[in-house]
Design a protein around this motif. Structure first.
Motif, short mmCIF file in Angstrom:
data_model
loop_
_atom_site.label_atom_id
_atom_site.label_comp_id
_atom_site.label_asym_id
_atom_site.label_seq_id
_atom_site.Cartn_x
_atom_site.Cartn_y
_atom_site.Cartn_z
N TRP B 156 0.78 -1.33 -0.17
CA TRP B 156 -0.07 -0.18 0.08
C TRP B 156 0.75 1.23 -0.02
O TRP B 156 0.55 2.14 -0.67
CB TRP B 156 -0.84 0.09 1.09
CG TRP B 156 -1.84 -1.15 1.53
CD1 TRP B 156 -1.76 -1.75 2.41
CD2 TRP B 156 -2.71 -1.92 0.57
NE1 TRP B 156 -2.84 -2.85 2.46
CE2 TRP B 156 -3.04 -3.14 1.29
CE3 TRP B 156 -2.83 -1.48 -0.83
CZ2 TRP B 156 -4.17 -3.97 0.56
CZ3 TRP B 156 -3.91 -2.37 -1.17
CH2 TRP B 156 -4.31 -3.38 -0.63
N SER B 157 1.94 1.27 0.94
CA SER B 157 2.64 2.47 1.04
C SER B 157 3.47 2.58 -0.29
O SER B 157 3.54 3.77 -0.54
CB SER B 157 3.66 2.22 2.02
OG SER B 157 2.83 1.83 3.32
N LEU B 158 3.81 1.65 -0.91
CA LEU B 158 4.71 1.56 -2.17
C LEU B 158 3.78 2.39 -3.50
O LEU B 158 4.44 3.53 -3.76
CB LEU B 158 5.45 0.30 -2.58
CG LEU B 158 6.08 0.22 -3.64
CD1 LEU B 158 7.55 1.09 -3.22
CD2 LEU B 158 6.84 -0.94 -3.84
N TYR B 159 2.65 1.83 -3.47
CA TYR B 159 1.81 2.20 -4.58
C TYR B 159 1.61 3.70 -4.16
O TYR B 159 1.51 4.50 -4.95
CB TYR B 159 0.48 1.49 -4.41
CG TYR B 159 0.59 0.22 -5.46
CD1 TYR B 159 0.98 0.31 -6.54
CD2 TYR B 159 0.51 -1.12 -4.75
CE1 TYR B 159 1.35 -0.69 -7.52
CE2 TYR B 159 0.72 -2.24 -5.35
CZ TYR B 159 1.17 -2.01 -6.90
OH TYR B 159 1.35 -2.86 -7.67
N GLY B 160 1.41 4.14 -2.88
CA GLY B 160 1.08 5.46 -2.46
C GLY B 160 2.00 6.43 -2.82
O GLY B 160 1.98 7.54 -3.48
N GLY B 161 3.33 5.99 -2.56
CA GLY B 161 4.61 6.70 -2.85
C GLY B 161 4.63 7.08 -4.33
O GLY B 161 5.15 7.94 -4.73
N MET B 162 4.62 5.88 -5.07
CA MET B 162 4.85 6.03 -6.50
C MET B 162 3.88 6.94 -7.27
O MET B 162 4.10 7.46 -7.91
CB MET B 162 4.61 4.52 -7.03
CG MET B 162 5.38 3.62 -6.75
SD MET B 162 7.23 3.41 -7.89
CE MET B 162 6.32 2.88 -9.11
N ARG B 163 2.52 6.83 -6.74
CA ARG B 163 1.30 7.83 -7.11
C ARG B 163 1.85 9.15 -6.77
O ARG B 163 1.55 9.97 -7.48
CB ARG B 163 0.23 7.39 -6.63
CG ARG B 163 -0.34 6.24 -7.09
CD ARG B 163 -2.06 5.99 -6.61
NE ARG B 163 -2.51 4.62 -7.10
CZ ARG B 163 -3.88 4.46 -6.79
NH1 ARG B 163 -4.50 5.23 -5.97
NH2 ARG B 163 -4.28 3.61 -7.36
N ALA B 164 2.15 9.37 -5.64
CA ALA B 164 2.50 10.55 -5.18
C ALA B 164 3.68 11.26 -6.04
O ALA B 164 3.52 12.29 -6.46
CB ALA B 164 3.23 10.53 -3.69
N ALA B 165 4.79 10.37 -6.13
CA ALA B 165 5.56 10.66 -7.05
C ALA B 165 5.48 11.43 -8.32
O ALA B 165 5.73 12.52 -9.01
CB ALA B 165 6.79 9.86 -7.33
N SER B 166 4.67 10.47 -9.16
CA SER B 166 4.21 10.94 -10.59
C SER B 166 3.24 12.05 -10.46
O SER B 166 3.21 13.02 -11.37
CB SER B 166 3.50 9.68 -11.20
OG SER B 166 2.41 9.17 -10.31
#
Lengths: 219, 351, 168
Positions: B156-166
């Protein structure tokens, strides 16, 4: 061309619909809140609300109708038939002919259907509006309505003993007064003085199981 | 700040006895603490406001008990609770990065706070590159988010982080492009100068100075919402999909840091919008009626209210819609607006 | 600010830059390298600020931290096995590498000590933004435009490569 038109109409539509949505939520923001501040404010409950059960034991005649009606068998009643003995009358005038040593309702089993209250002839078993059924200890769910028999009997015996003593004292005073008058009257007063002892002895017998007919509950 | 410190040093015999470096150092520490305190107050107030606004929009009451009236002490109490909670680190997390990620996210927001002028000259660091500084350090926050998302070692955290980045990298562009128009007209990056340029009535506010800037203001507002992960652009912490996004594994004080930074960011984007478009601390009349900070905070408060209003109105965008909105709508529009501002300045010089 | 303090701050930022740069090169976990790069960029930005080049410092943070570092992170995260924390880089061929690095170090040191650097006393802090803008639009216009054309070409090329090839 239509793609270009769609591009701009999409932009227009998105902005316009956002405004429409904001108007809607803006209107609801000024509506009266529906929240009820529960522990402080409570709902007005309907007339026939079915909450926790309550039995006015003074009016209960121990007919077992409720225990028979209960679909989950959560009402446990013991009764002791006493024949001709009367234990008083209920508030609607029905004679109570049996002693009820146990009238327990297990609210942890109860499904709050209200079927037990319908056959009650004296209207003593009722559903209250009390809906906060949670307790800290599950044994608190087990409601015991029967009066403490020993205590009541002791009180009764005490009262009768006291009454007898008073009567005896009165009789004695009368006897002393009468003795001065006539010896024949004094003989009759002595016969009456033995009588108050009898109900107390009966009460002793009641306490012993099996000494009288004891009926378990309908279960 | 320098002038204040100089005045303070001249006025106080105790400070005069100290070396000038020490008194400057003390002043720096003091003003940093002021920034931290101001940020905490803003964040706590906005969390409370968010809860109240959302409650009213949904016909609820929101916090009512804590602190007596209006539940005003609810958020300080919550913050205190978070600070006292056990500091949990997931077993398989990367401990070092997990621990410094909230600090980086917090620091990015804190750095922007020192450059925002509350009133005329009332700013901790009066930077020549004001708005550029804010844009630069606010892009730091995303590093903290990615770091936290990755170090948690949770999907969950990783997807959140990736989404935040993009999302944040994309939306930085329309934010910057829409602000450049104002910088062109104002002729400076200094936020205090930009604010002074809008004095003398509502028609001098940059939002109403040119139709292009009006549109640019709207573009900025939309893009800024995306940049601080607010609904309808809250994909990095989409509750219904990602539990809580990049801060799923965080608890206690570290979560509080993320949370504080997020709500303080609300103040930052609103304050930037106010300074750049809505006349900063100037009243809408040609003369100043109330003190500047009151006007400034009032406008910021209004914008924050609108942001919350939007949050409880709109659903969340899909990822492809998010990218479409940025790359195919906001960026082309902001570029056209930039050219429009340039053309306007060329046609009507000195206006 | 006195010279001693300036020296101290310079050494501080220099240490941050060097240490985190060493971590970038030496860390076995790729993600540590990337995050250490953050501090390297910050140290360099701090040195710029120390030289009163505030615009350059902010640009450094904005471009490198906000853009390039995030893209690097993206690259690392899009590699396979991202779900595991252990994502390591190997070091091989140490002998030749040491030789080349040593040679490069010697060359750089030679250049550093032999070049007559034009040293100038640091003046008071002056606004830099307007001068930078003016120079970009006058003296260095050609370089500016060439760079923008180059970046534009790269952008178009990247978009072309990233496109799904369904039309063929």
């Amino acid at each position: 061309m239509s793609a270009v038109k769609k591009y701009f109409s999409d932009i227009y539509n998105s902005m316009a619909t956002v405004l429409v949505g904001m108007a809607t939520t803006g209107r609801t923001a000024f509506r009266k809140p529906v929240t009820l501040e529960y522990p402080d404010v409570r709902w007005e409950l309907p007339e026939r609300y079915r909450g926790i059960l309550h039995n006015r034991i003074e009016d209960c005649i121990g007919c077992l109708a409720c225990a028979r009606a209960c679909p989950v068998n959560c009402i446990h009643i013991d009764i002791v038939k006493r024949g001709k003995e009367e234990y008083g009358v209920t508030s609607d005038g029905t004679k109570i002919t049996q002693w009820i040593p146990r009238f327990d309702i297990d609210m942890s089993l109860c499904m709050v259907c209200g079927l037990c209250t319908e056959p009650c002839p004296t209207e003593c078993l009722t559903m209250t509006k009390e809906y906060e059924l949670a307790v800290h200890d599950k044994h608190d769910m087990y409601l015991e309505f029967a009066l403490d028999r020993d205590k009541v009997m002791a009180e009764k015996a005490e009262a009768e003993k006291k009454a007898a003593k008073e009567k005896a004292a009165r009789e004695k005073a009368e006897k002393e007064a009468a003795a001065k008058k006539a010896a024949a009257e004094a003989e009759a007063a002595g016969k009456e003085g033995a009588e108050p002892e009898k109900p107390a002895a009966d009460a002793e017998a009641d306490g012993k199981p099996g000494s009288e007919e004891k009926k378990p509950d309908a279960s | 700040m320098k002038e204040w410190v100089d005045g303070l040093v001249e006025g106080s015999s105790l400070l005069q006895s100290l070396p000038i470096e020490v008194s400057y150092f003390l002043a720096m520490v003091f003003f940093s603490l002021v920034a931290v305190g101001w940020m905490a107050i803003c964040a706590l107030f906005f969390v409370w406001l968010e809860r109240k606004v959302s409650a009213r929009i949904q016909s609820r009451l929101g916090p009512v008990y804590v602190g007596g009236r209006f539940g005003w002490a609810q958020t300080p109490a919550d913050a205190l609770k978070l600070l006292m909670k056990e500091d949990l680190v997931p077993e398989s997390a990367d401990r070092l990065l997990f621990n410094i990620a909230p600090a980086i996210a917090f620091m990015a927001t804190l750095l922007t706070f020192v450059a925002i002028p509350i009133g005329n000259g009332l700013v901790i660091a009066d930077l020549d590159i004001g708005i550029f500084f804010i844009l630069a350090v606010s892009s730091l926050g995303v590093i903290g988010i990615i770091m936290g998302g990755w170090a948690s070692n949770s999907k969950w955290s990783l997807y959140g982080g990736m989404r935040a980045a993009s999302q944040i990298v994309s939306y930085e562009i329309p934010v910057a492009l829409s602000l450049i128009g104002v910088v062109m007209i104002a002729g400076t990056l200094n936020l205090v100068e930009i604010g002074r340029g809008q004095a003398g009535g509502i028609w001098n506010w940059y939002l109403f100075k040119s139709p292009f800037l009006f549109a640019a203001g709207i573009v900025y507002f939309i893009a800024a919402l995306a940049e601080v992960n607010r609904t309808p652009f809250d994909l990095p912490e989409a509750e219904s999909e990602l539990v809580s996004g990049y801060n799923t594994e965080y608890s206690g004080m570290k979560f509080a840091f993320f949370f504080l930074a997020e709500f303080a960011n609300l103040f930052v984007i609103s304050a930037v919008a106010v300074v750049m478009f809505l006349g900063a601390w100037n009243s809408f009349l040609p003369w100043q009626i109330l003190p500047g900070p009151i006007w400034f905070l009032g406008k910021v408060f209004f914008l924050v209210l609108v942001i919350m209003w939007l949050r409880w109105t709109l659903p969340r965008l899909r990822v492809d819609q998010l990218m479409h909105t940025c790359w195919k709508v906001l960026i082309p529009i902001s570029m056209v607006l930039l050219i429009g501002v340039g053309v306007q300045m060329w046609l009507f010089p000195g206006n | 600010m006195s010279d001693e303090i300036r020296l101290g701050v310079f050494l501080g930022f220099g240490m941050i830059t060097l240490v985190s740069g060493a971590v970038v090169a030496l860390a076995r976990t790729i993600i540590y390298s990337v995050f250490a790069l953050l501090f390297t960029f910050f140290g360099v930005a701090g040195l710029y600020v120390l030289l009163h080049a505030d615009f350059l410092a902010a640009t450094q943070v904005m471009i490198y931290v906000g853009g390039i570092l995030v893209l690097l992170l993206f690259g690392v995260m899009l590699t396979h096995k991202i779900a595991t924390v252990q994502l390591r880089s190997a070091s091989m061929q140490r002998g030749p590498a040491a030789l080349i690095c040593g040679g490069l170090l010697a060359l750089l040191l030679y250049v550093i000590f032999k070049t007559p650097w034009p040293v100038k006393e640091l003046g008071p802090a002056t606004p830099t933004v307007q001068r930078i803008g003016r120079y970009l639009m006058t003296d260095y216009l050609l370089a500016f435009e060439v760079i923008s054309v180059l970046l534009f070409a790269v952008l178009v090329g990247a978009a072309l490569m990233a496109r799904r090839e369904t039309n063929r």
